[in-house]
Design a protein around this motif. Structure first.
Motif, PDB file in Angstrom:
ATOM      1  N   LEU A 108       0.828  -1.203   0.000  1.00  0.00           N
ATOM      2  CA  LEU A 108       0.000   0.000   0.000  1.00  0.00           C
ATOM      3  C   LEU A 108       0.867   1.259   0.000  1.00  0.00           C
ATOM      4  O   LEU A 108       0.585   2.219  -0.724  1.00  0.00           O
ATOM      5  CB  LEU A 108      -0.914   0.016   1.228  1.00  0.00           C
ATOM      6  N   ASP A 109       1.913   1.251   0.803  1.00  0.00           N
ATOM      7  CA  ASP A 109       2.779   2.418   0.907  1.00  0.00           C
ATOM      8  C   ASP A 109       3.501   2.681  -0.407  1.00  0.00           C
ATOM      9  O   ASP A 109       3.655   3.829  -0.830  1.00  0.00           O
ATOM     10  CB  ASP A 109       3.789   2.204   2.039  1.00  0.00           C
ATOM     11  N   TYR A 110       3.930   1.596  -1.066  1.00  0.00           N
ATOM     12  CA  TYR A 110       4.605   1.774  -2.351  1.00  0.00           C
ATOM     13  C   TYR A 110       3.640   2.349  -3.390  1.00  0.00           C
ATOM     14  O   TYR A 110       4.013   3.244  -4.156  1.00  0.00           O
ATOM     15  CB  TYR A 110       5.179   0.446  -2.849  1.00  0.00           C
ATOM     16  N   ALA A 111       2.420   1.853  -3.397  1.00  0.00           N
ATOM     17  CA  ALA A 111       1.432   2.370  -4.345  1.00  0.00           C
ATOM     18  C   ALA A 111       1.148   3.843  -4.085  1.00  0.00           C
ATOM     19  O   ALA A 111       1.032   4.645  -5.021  1.00  0.00           O
ATOM     20  CB  ALA A 111       0.147   1.553  -4.251  1.00  0.00           C
ATOM     21  N   ARG A 112       1.060   4.223  -2.809  1.00  0.00           N
ATOM     22  CA  ARG A 112       0.790   5.623  -2.462  1.00  0.00           C
ATOM     23  C   ARG A 112       1.925   6.527  -2.919  1.00  0.00           C
ATOM     24  O   ARG A 112       1.700   7.604  -3.473  1.00  0.00           O
ATOM     25  CB  ARG A 112       0.589   5.746  -0.946  1.00  0.00           C
ATOM     26  N   LYS A 113       3.166   6.092  -2.697  1.00  0.00           N
ATOM     27  CA  LYS A 113       4.320   6.928  -3.018  1.00  0.00           C
ATOM     28  C   LYS A 113       4.708   6.872  -4.495  1.00  0.00           C
ATOM     29  O   LYS A 113       5.476   7.726  -4.955  1.00  0.00           O
ATOM     30  CB  LYS A 113       5.509   6.508  -2.154  1.00  0.00           C
ATOM     31  N   ASN A 114       4.214   5.874  -5.206  1.00  0.00           N
ATOM     32  CA  ASN A 114       4.556   5.704  -6.627  1.00  0.00           C
ATOM     33  C   ASN A 114       3.281   5.507  -7.450  1.00  0.00           C
ATOM     34  O   ASN A 114       3.161   4.557  -8.217  1.00  0.00           O
ATOM     35  CB  ASN A 114       5.501   4.507  -6.794  1.00  0.00           C
ATOM     36  N   ALA A 115       2.359   6.437  -7.257  1.00  0.00           N
ATOM     37  CA  ALA A 115       1.033   6.299  -7.863  1.00  0.00           C
ATOM     38  C   ALA A 115       1.094   6.220  -9.388  1.00  0.00           C
ATOM     39  O   ALA A 115       0.372   5.432 -10.005  1.00  0.00           O
ATOM     40  CB  ALA A 115       0.143   7.460  -7.430  1.00  0.00           C
ATOM     41  N   ASP A 116       1.952   7.026 -10.006  1.00  0.00           N
ATOM     42  CA  ASP A 116       2.031   7.022 -11.471  1.00  0.00           C
ATOM     43  C   ASP A 116       2.517   5.676 -11.995  1.00  0.00           C
ATOM     44  O   ASP A 116       2.024   5.181 -13.018  1.00  0.00           O
ATOM     45  CB  ASP A 116       2.943   8.142 -11.965  1.00  0.00           C
ATOM     46  N   GLU A 117       3.480   5.076 -11.320  1.00  0.00           N
ATOM     47  CA  GLU A 117       3.955   3.746 -11.713  1.00  0.00           C
ATOM     48  C   GLU A 117       2.804   2.744 -11.671  1.00  0.00           C
ATOM     49  O   GLU A 117       2.629   1.942 -12.580  1.00  0.00           O
ATOM     50  CB  GLU A 117       5.064   3.265 -10.771  1.00  0.00           C
ATOM     51  N   ASP A 152      -5.609   7.491   5.521  1.00  0.00           N
ATOM     52  CA  ASP A 152      -6.563   6.668   4.772  1.00  0.00           C
ATOM     53  C   ASP A 152      -5.912   5.341   4.369  1.00  0.00           C
ATOM     54  O   ASP A 152      -6.566   4.293   4.400  1.00  0.00           O
ATOM     55  CB  ASP A 152      -7.044   7.415   3.517  1.00  0.00           C
ATOM     56  N   TYR A 153      -4.646   5.398   4.001  1.00  0.00           N
ATOM     57  CA  TYR A 153      -3.931   4.163   3.661  1.00  0.00           C
ATOM     58  C   TYR A 153      -3.713   3.297   4.906  1.00  0.00           C
ATOM     59  O   TYR A 153      -3.726   2.072   4.822  1.00  0.00           O
ATOM     60  CB  TYR A 153      -2.608   4.488   2.972  1.00  0.00           C
ATOM     61  N   GLU A 154      -3.525   3.943   6.047  1.00  0.00           N
ATOM     62  CA  GLU A 154      -3.410   3.191   7.296  1.00  0.00           C
ATOM     63  C   GLU A 154      -4.734   2.494   7.609  1.00  0.00           C
ATOM     64  O   GLU A 154      -4.748   1.320   8.001  1.00  0.00           O
ATOM     65  CB  GLU A 154      -3.015   4.137   8.431  1.00  0.00           C
ATOM     66  N   ASP A 155      -5.839   3.195   7.412  1.00  0.00           N
ATOM     67  CA  ASP A 155      -7.153   2.580   7.616  1.00  0.00           C
ATOM     68  C   ASP A 155      -7.364   1.425   6.647  1.00  0.00           C
ATOM     69  O   ASP A 155      -7.943   0.394   7.008  1.00  0.00           O
ATOM     70  CB  ASP A 155      -8.267   3.621   7.427  1.00  0.00           C
ATOM     71  N   ALA A 156      -6.899   1.605   5.420  1.00  0.00           N
ATOM     72  CA  ALA A 156      -7.020   0.539   4.425  1.00  0.00           C
ATOM     73  C   ALA A 156      -6.236  -0.692   4.861  1.00  0.00           C
ATOM     74  O   ALA A 156      -6.740  -1.820   4.792  1.00  0.00           O
ATOM     75  CB  ALA A 156      -6.519   1.033   3.066  1.00  0.00           C
TER      76      ALA A 156
END
Length: 204
Positions: A88-97, A179-183
């Protein structure tokens, strides 16, 4: 300087590929966004396709890093929770990828190389065998590891790939780290909790 410029090119290209796709992105745009002359672009990469494939490999490497938590000697639920959180953290920080890769797959994966597909298959198989070992040892309830991975991939990518509908659902203008923490907490409590041995999936 080479490393810095390649990173700038990949970052600029990934943003454009995520928004406009491969065909809709011009090399000139990538160079401009990276703050480099177009000639420099071809000094580091031979073609636009090479840039695109490099961006895909960078994402796969990030996903590989998250998978390191799943080891035979690890606690199954600590390992899977760590995997979910890092994914989840990687997706949040690298959304365009993440969005670029989603578009690539939706388009039929025309640029995902055979080598990359084999790598993804092999590492998934490796982690699948570990989960099967955990089940055989009685450390997890029986589960189909491949379907479990698909569920975890789906949930950890949705928030970024479909951010607008996620924001509408949560009634927020944009997603925050909380929100990502809740996810993460929700995925752990609903998906992973039911896999603990000796517990029914409906047990608190």
């Amino acid at each position: 300087m080479r490393q810095r410029n390649e990173k700038a090119i990949l970052r600029a290209a990934t943003t454009l590929f995520a928004k406009k796709g491969f065909d809709g992105t011009r090399a000139t745009e990538i160079a401009e966004r990276a703050g480099l002359p177009k000639a420099n672009l071809y000094y580091y990469f031979n073609t636009k396709e090479e840039i695109y494939r490099a961006a895909i490999r960078h994402l796969i490497a990030g996903w590989d890093k998250a998978l390191r938590h799943i080891r035979a000697d690890a606690d199954p639920f600590e390992a899977l929770e760590a995997y979910v959180r890092e994914k989840l953290d990687y997706a949040r920080k690298n959304a365009d990828e993440s969005r670029m890769f989603a578009n690539e797959i939706i388009s039929g994966a025309p640029f995902l190389s055979r080598a990359d597909r084999k790598h993804m298959h092999d590492i998934t198989l490796e982690k699948t065998l570990i989960i099967e070992q955990w089940v055989a040892e009685g450390r997890m309830r029986p589960v189909n590891p491949r379907h479990l991975f698909i569920v975890l991939w789906s949930t950890t990518q949705f928030y970024t790939n479909f951010e607008k509908i996620t924001c509408d659902t949560l009634e927020k203008p944009r997603l925050s780290p909380s929100d990502y923490e809740d996810a993460a907490r929700t995925i752990v409590e609903t998906v992973l909790r039911g896999l603990r041995p000796g517990k029914a999936s409906s047990d608190p």
